[in-house]
Write a protein that holds these residues in place. Structure first.
Motif, PDB file in Angstrom:
ATOM      1  N   LEU A 116     -45.966  20.197  15.243  1.00 29.10           N
ATOM      2  CA  LEU A 116     -46.656  19.859  14.049  1.00 29.10           C
ATOM      3  C   LEU A 116     -48.186  19.772  13.959  1.00 29.10           C
ATOM      4  CD1 LEU A 116     -45.601  20.180  11.110  1.00 29.10           C
ATOM      5  CD2 LEU A 116     -45.419  17.686  11.018  1.00 29.10           C
TER       6      LEU A 116
ATOM      7  N   ILE B  79     -44.609  27.369  12.531  1.00 28.49           N
ATOM      8  CA  ILE B  79     -45.630  26.375  11.892  1.00 28.49           C
ATOM      9  C   ILE B  79     -47.036  27.078  11.654  1.00 28.49           C
ATOM     10  CG2 ILE B  79     -46.503  24.197  11.775  1.00 28.49           C
ATOM     11  CD1 ILE B  79     -44.395  23.008  13.211  1.00 28.49           C
TER      12      ILE B  79
ATOM     13  N   LEU C 109     -46.796  26.138   4.404  1.00 34.82           N
ATOM     14  CA  LEU C 109     -46.629  25.204   5.656  1.00 34.82           C
ATOM     15  C   LEU C 109     -45.335  24.895   5.311  1.00 34.82           C
ATOM     16  CD1 LEU C 109     -47.614  23.326   7.762  1.00 34.82           C
ATOM     17  CD2 LEU C 109     -48.498  21.671   6.155  1.00 34.82           C
TER      18      LEU C 109
ATOM     19  N   VAL D  11     -42.552  24.821   8.441  1.00 35.87           N
ATOM     20  CA  VAL D  11     -41.978  23.704   9.133  1.00 35.87           C
ATOM     21  C   VAL D  11     -40.298  23.873   8.852  1.00 35.87           C
ATOM     22  CG1 VAL D  11     -41.704  21.073   8.556  1.00 35.87           C
ATOM     23  CG2 VAL D  11     -43.894  22.182   8.418  1.00 35.87           C
TER      24      VAL D  11
END
Length: 273
Positions: free
Chosen positions: A96, A158, A200, A204
């Motif tokens: 991340l 991601i 995003l 994720v």
């Protein structure tokens, strides 16, 4: 006044039915999901009870539940959860931290995208699972190599979703920002990033699934604990009940995180344009 003499208010039953119906409609998706799980478990139990499939190759929900109680009450379960959880947190957290800025750079800076796109495409298309022995050689058999494997699996969804979100921002919004004399950095921070948050969140959510696969793969080599390690050992010893228990634990963890991310996605849909 006797209980028999008490009469319900007119329309009370109808109002209750409408309230219940409204609640069911509001939670229709969740109810259908639960129903699907119940039907699957029921079909599985019936199949096992009638021995429609050789019992050597299939367990049953009842037996898996009994095994789950035994496993979860053992010290091994706590060790496995701690080990796998730490691998996931470090690997996914690293993905991340690295994937978001890289995705922003790919989506916002045209020259950087042209420079890095062949490399991103190459590594994304490569069989990263097959690189596990190489990661062990480079980083050892400890926590470091496993976190790197998890991060390698999770970073691409991601990064790619983030770059797609930034690249797909409405040009009219960017032109409005520039019309107010906003700098490139201000435009990126105040317009492009908020508008790309739904992308995003989707990245994720996909990265979580890849990271959990990475946890299992990482524990196949040089591990002594972890849910993936226990599942692999149980499979080699034909302990089907334990295989299903660890499978449900890993998948259940992914389901919980995915549901949380869906809530985040819904929260940020107000930024979509």
């Amino acid at each position: 006044m006797s209980a028999a003499g008490v009469k319900a208010a007119p329309g009370a039953g109808l109002a209750g039915a409408r309230t219940l119906g409204g609640w069911a409609r509001a939670h229709e998706r969740a109810l259908l999901g639960v129903l699907g799980v119940v039907l699957l478990l029921a079909a599985w139990q019936v199949t096992a009870a009638l021995e429609l499939i050789n019992p050597f190759f299939i367990s049953s929900p009842k037996d898996v539940a009994v095994e789950a109680g035994t496993y979860l009450s053992s010290p091994q379960a706590a060790t496995d959860m701690k080990t796998s959880g730490l691998e996931f947190l470090l690997g996914f957290g690293g993905a991340l931290v690295a994937g978001v800025p890289l995705g922003v750079a790919l989506g916002w800076y045209r020259r950087f995208d042209a420079l890095a796109d062949p490399l991103v495409t190459f590594f994304y298309a490569s069989p990263r699972i097959a690189l596990t022995p190489l990661m062990v050689v480079w980083f050892g058999i400890g926590l470091e190599s496993k976190a790197v494997i998890v991060g390698t699996m999770a970073i691409f969804p991601i990064m790619i979703n983030m770059s797609t979100g930034v690249r797909g921002v409405d040009r009219q919004l960017i032109d409005v920002g520039r019309g107010f004399q906003a700098s490139g950095l201000q435009t990126l921070l105040t317009i492009a990033l908020p508008a790309s948050l739904p992308s995003l969140a989707a990245g994720v959510r996909l990265g979580i699934g890849q990271a959990l696969i990475g946890v299992f793969v990482a524990e196949l080599v040089g591990a002594s604990a972890g849910a993936g390690f226990t599942m692999n050992q149980a499979g080699q010893n034909f302990q089907l009940n334990l295989v299903f228990v660890t499978l449900f634990i890993i998948a259940g963890f992914g389901v919980v995180l995915t549901l949380l991310l869906r809530r985040v996605e819904r929260f940020f849909t107000k930024w979509e344009v």
